[in-house]
Design an enzyme around this catalytic site. Sequence first.
Site, short mmCIF file in Angstrom:
data_model
loop_
_atom_site.label_atom_id
_atom_site.label_comp_id
_atom_site.label_asym_id
_atom_site.label_seq_id
_atom_site.Cartn_x
_atom_site.Cartn_y
_atom_site.Cartn_z
N GLY A 120 0.76 -1.22 -0.10
CA GLY A 120 0.07 0.11 -0.03
C GLY A 120 0.72 1.44 0.14
O GLY A 120 2.13 1.45 0.31
N ARG A 174 0.45 -5.59 -4.88
CA ARG A 174 0.66 -6.42 -3.77
C ARG A 174 0.65 -7.74 -4.42
O ARG A 174 0.32 -8.08 -5.67
CB ARG A 174 -0.81 -6.55 -3.11
CG ARG A 174 -1.02 -5.27 -2.40
CD ARG A 174 -2.21 -5.32 -1.33
NE ARG A 174 -2.57 -4.06 -0.76
CZ ARG A 174 -2.05 -3.66 0.38
NH1 ARG A 174 -0.99 -4.56 0.99
NH2 ARG A 174 -2.29 -2.53 0.97
N GLY A 218 5.99 -3.29 3.44
CA GLY A 218 5.76 -3.59 4.62
C GLY A 218 6.21 -4.99 5.33
O GLY A 218 6.90 -5.65 4.59
N ASP A 219 5.04 -5.68 5.95
CA ASP A 219 5.45 -7.05 6.53
C ASP A 219 5.62 -8.12 5.72
O ASP A 219 6.70 -8.82 5.46
CB ASP A 219 4.37 -7.40 7.42
CG ASP A 219 4.57 -8.75 8.18
OD1 ASP A 219 3.63 -9.84 7.65
OD2 ASP A 219 5.20 -8.90 8.95
N ASP A 256 0.40 2.16 9.23
CA ASP A 256 -0.12 2.02 10.39
C ASP A 256 0.78 1.84 11.95
O ASP A 256 0.35 1.86 12.61
CB ASP A 256 -1.02 0.63 10.48
CG ASP A 256 -1.99 0.51 9.48
OD1 ASP A 256 -2.49 1.51 9.28
OD2 ASP A 256 -2.31 -0.69 9.38
N MET A 305 -7.13 4.92 9.39
CA MET A 305 -6.47 3.46 9.02
C MET A 305 -5.81 3.04 10.09
O MET A 305 -5.66 3.58 11.37
CB MET A 305 -5.04 3.79 8.06
CG MET A 305 -5.82 3.97 6.48
SD MET A 305 -4.31 3.93 5.55
CE MET A 305 -5.32 3.03 4.03
N ARG A 355 -5.44 -1.35 10.44
CA ARG A 355 -5.96 -2.80 10.31
C ARG A 355 -5.71 -3.61 11.53
O ARG A 355 -6.76 -4.11 12.17
CB ARG A 355 -5.08 -3.44 9.06
CG ARG A 355 -5.69 -4.72 8.69
CD ARG A 355 -4.84 -5.22 7.77
NE ARG A 355 -4.74 -4.52 6.59
CZ ARG A 355 -5.67 -4.86 5.70
NH1 ARG A 355 -6.73 -5.51 5.74
NH2 ARG A 355 -5.62 -3.89 4.43
N TYR A 412 -7.87 7.05 2.29
CA TYR A 412 -6.80 7.30 1.23
C TYR A 412 -6.36 8.64 1.07
O TYR A 412 -5.11 8.79 0.33
CB TYR A 412 -7.55 7.01 -0.01
CG TYR A 412 -8.00 5.17 0.09
CD1 TYR A 412 -6.92 4.44 -0.01
CD2 TYR A 412 -9.27 4.82 0.30
CE1 TYR A 412 -7.31 3.16 0.16
CE2 TYR A 412 -9.53 3.44 0.29
CZ TYR A 412 -8.36 2.52 0.23
OH TYR A 412 -8.86 1.32 0.32
N ARG A 438 -3.06 8.70 3.36
CA ARG A 438 -1.88 8.07 2.91
C ARG A 438 -1.36 8.38 1.48
O ARG A 438 -0.40 8.02 1.12
CB ARG A 438 -2.19 6.64 2.84
CG ARG A 438 -3.08 6.10 1.73
CD ARG A 438 -3.23 4.44 1.79
NE ARG A 438 -3.66 3.76 0.45
CZ ARG A 438 -3.69 2.72 0.21
NH1 ARG A 438 -3.39 1.81 1.13
NH2 ARG A 438 -4.02 2.07 -1.11
#
EC number: 2.7.1.11
Length: 539
Positions: A162, A225, A250-251, A281, A324, A326, A437, A440
Amino acid sequence: MELSLSNSSSLRFPQNDFLSLHNYSRPGSFHTFSNKKLASKSISLWRPLIWRQPRLLRLKAQTSTESNASGDKHGDDDFIVEDVPHLTDFLPDLPSYTNPLKKSQAYAIVKKTFVSPEDMVAKEIIVQKDSPRGIHFRRAGPREKVFFTPEEVRACIVTCGGLCPGINTVIREIVCGLKNMYGVDDVLGIQGGYSGFYSKNTLNLTTKVVNDIHKRGGTFLQTSRGGHDTKKIVDNIQDRGINQVYIIGGDGTQKGAAAIYKEVEKRGIKVAVAGIPKTIDNDIAVIDKSFGFDTAVEEAQRAINAAHVEAESVQNGVGIVKLMGRYSGFIAMLATLGNRDVDCCLIPESPFYLEGPGGLYEYVEQQLKENRHVLIVLAEGAGQEYVAQSMQAFQEKDASGNRLLLDVGLWLTQHIKDHFTNVRKMTINMKYIDPTYMIRAIPSNASDNIYCTLLAQSAVHGAMAGFTGFTVGPVNSRHAYIPINRVTETTNTVNMTGRMWARLLASTNQPSFVNHQTVRERVDKETIDAINNMKINST
């Protein structure tokens, strides 16, 4: 004295001997530690050829006499380094070169240009007198020796997942850092995430091309993604002659970076893989915070202020802002604390309930009677179990493996309206704002721009120094090289018994919601007892 490596083996030496292994180590490839109890004595540990993640190096040094005299109940002084891989671990004959920064006019004014091999960053800085020294990470920064010449470097940059404020700044500063600090001209941009390695063309990135991209939101290289195919990606890296890979994500992206490193190591090719962790986040473990987070919190103020104005301008106004978050409610929590007009903040870590004593409905009605309006901020991951039950929804995931969230903002707005209209027979004016949105997609602010610059330059210094399979970030305000698995093995969440959440409860005066049976089933007894025993004062 005892030296132990990765808990699997140990070397024992007479306690009174002075040991030095410098003569048996490759330049720039050993770990050196100085123990305060050994005064001027030092120990150097040769880097093993095979690295296993995480690689733990322990130094224990204390005579029994010292231990008894000091009354130290721990006995040995325990210093642990969670180190990152190096190219010489699997390519032991790599030559090293003098760092070009030695001739840099800009760095000529720096008193200590290069980071010492002994410099470590402590994971924990709040310690007690008798506590062990604990886990440390290798400090980030330029090394005196590098393992790439400027002419041989072909670097690439890829962005995945993202959007987040600051991605373009990181891209820009990697390109400019490679060029201005190390004289590297050959940098490629991989378009469209991981799949861009094998399905799209690349961009030639120069300092001129990226000069003003930090003023834009989003990612200059585009993103996606999923699409991670380790073999195809490493095949492409070899085919293109790439030897430095910078991965922003990210992760899931960082897990992909770890897989790329392992495949590179397996093939025995000279490729440094560096990760720059990204998530809006702020849920990345170990590091202090993620880039773009400050910008997101700042931008959220506009939406919260607008909702507050709307709510207080009408009779029984109810303003709801969805932000935001999650699995972690850091944006909602910090945006609430930074605003001080918010009456209630709902986040994924803190279960809540609607009906009954101490429930959300009761609290909203109380605020309407006292102030004639109420303002609620909630993270997108809050209350998902309620939404799923009411909509009979199934757990679905996106291409990155993240759970697809249902719109808790619309759900809560409708339920509050129905309750007060049909049950309480009250007329209320709902004002719902979803700036998700917008928050970000904006450019990073000045603070995040500086942070992104430090992250990018740390990654460049690390790759040029031959480190690989690492990620970068600040640990207790000092930038460090961290094994990738440490930032992917767990998610950073708001501590429900910590001072920051207590400050929020004191600011909003909202109920903690922990005394309801449904909530008790989700919250452990220790947390409930801690919250029940809290005495919260405004700060």
